[in-house]
Design an enzyme around this catalytic site. Sequence first.
Site, PDB file in Angstrom:
ATOM      1  CE  LYS A  53      -3.777  -2.319   2.193  1.00 21.62           C
ATOM      2  NZ  LYS A  53      -4.450  -2.888   3.297  1.00 21.62           N
ATOM      3  CD  GLN A  97      -3.524  -4.362   6.314  1.00 28.85           C
ATOM      4  OE1 GLN A  97      -3.672  -3.391   5.937  1.00 28.85           O
ATOM      5  NE2 GLN A  97      -3.648  -5.586   5.902  1.00 28.85           N
ATOM      6  CG  ASP A 120      -9.913  -0.368   5.054  1.00 33.36           C
ATOM      7  OD1 ASP A 120      -9.608  -1.040   3.982  1.00 33.36           O
ATOM      8  OD2 ASP A 120      -9.252  -0.904   6.021  1.00 33.36           O
TER       9      ASP A 120
HETATM   10  N1  GUN Z   1      -6.652  -7.078   5.926  1.00 33.36           N
HETATM   11  C1  GUN Z   1      -6.932  -7.782   4.820  1.00 33.36           C
HETATM   12  N2  GUN Z   1      -7.343  -7.173   3.837  1.00 33.36           N
HETATM   13  C2  GUN Z   1      -7.519  -5.947   4.486  1.00 33.36           C
HETATM   14  C3  GUN Z   1      -8.255  -4.669   3.793  1.00 33.36           C
HETATM   15  O1  GUN Z   1      -8.708  -4.635   2.570  1.00 33.36           O
HETATM   16  N3  GUN Z   1      -8.063  -3.626   4.644  1.00 33.36           N
HETATM   17  C4  GUN Z   1      -7.623  -3.800   6.017  1.00 33.36           C
HETATM   18  N4  GUN Z   1      -7.627  -2.710   6.750  1.00 33.36           N
HETATM   19  N5  GUN Z   1      -7.008  -4.781   6.372  1.00 33.36           N
HETATM   20  C5  GUN Z   1      -7.226  -5.942   5.536  1.00 33.36           C
END
Ligand code: GUN
Length: 288
Positions: A53, A97, A120
């Site tokens: 990211k 996350q 998100d």
């Molecule tokens: N863990 C796995 N996929 C995601 C996601 O799309 N967002 C977040 N914040 N954590 C994750």
Amino acid sequence: MVGMQTRIIDGRKLAARMQGELAGRIGTMVDPPCLAVVIVGDDPASRVYVAAKGRAAASVGILSRIVPLASSVTEADVLATVRQLNEDSCVDAILVQLPLPSHVRATAVIEAVDPSKDVDGFHPLNMGRLGTGIGMVPCTPAGIMLLLSEARASIRGSRVLVIGCGAIAGRPAAALLSAAGATVTMAHKDTRDLAWECRRAEIVVAAAGCAGLVGRGHLQEGAIVVDVGINRLADGRLVGDVAYEECLGWASAITPVPGGVGPMTIACLMQNTLAAADARRQPPAVLA
Ligand code: GUN
């Protein structure tokens, strides 16, 4: 017998195209967007995702601030960190996350994020607005919709089976597909006669986190398959929920793993971050 020509839906290519467009738009901004990513503990997969990211953000001109917290952190400290980021006028977008350590309630943390910075799309306010055209759309289902559009899938009127009803992918994907006019069935890895459910569907979205769950024998010929699964096998290989090779020559289109949904999730995160920043830079509406 010559089978059907299966179209490989290239998520990397589509994500690169989106990020190119985002970079162009962000390049003209005086004040580029800023994304804060909170990561708790040292889950190896989470580290890999967060690093990806950060790289994507840098490549499109988004500033990113990684906020690492020790796995021993208290829930109160995580909440305090989120609230600080909510208040920070330099931060446009916040992502925590997942997964979080078991002593930190993910629901409490998600509900603490300012919904307008919730890139998100996990906050209940954004979840509740899914399919209405306002609010932040979660990145993985947003990516799934774009991949289906790239495959020229006609969603309205189609039967869609979504396997796996997690909060990150399956559940919001089912809501978006249903809002787009599909007849959606939500199934699980333990659904009785999953193959029968699959064969009724023109579009199958597999998000159960179970390697090889869906094979050729599950699908109607010409089905469109979106594979959201990311499963690490004992030999180190990364595979989806769908037995990919088997489906070639049978499905009409399929997303590969890796290189399908994953890159689109990240591109949609960048898009949400720009949308959050744009909204915050709007001059306040003048009331008549
Ligand atoms: N863990 C796995 N996929 C995601 C996601 O799309 N967002 C977040 N914040 N954590 C994750």
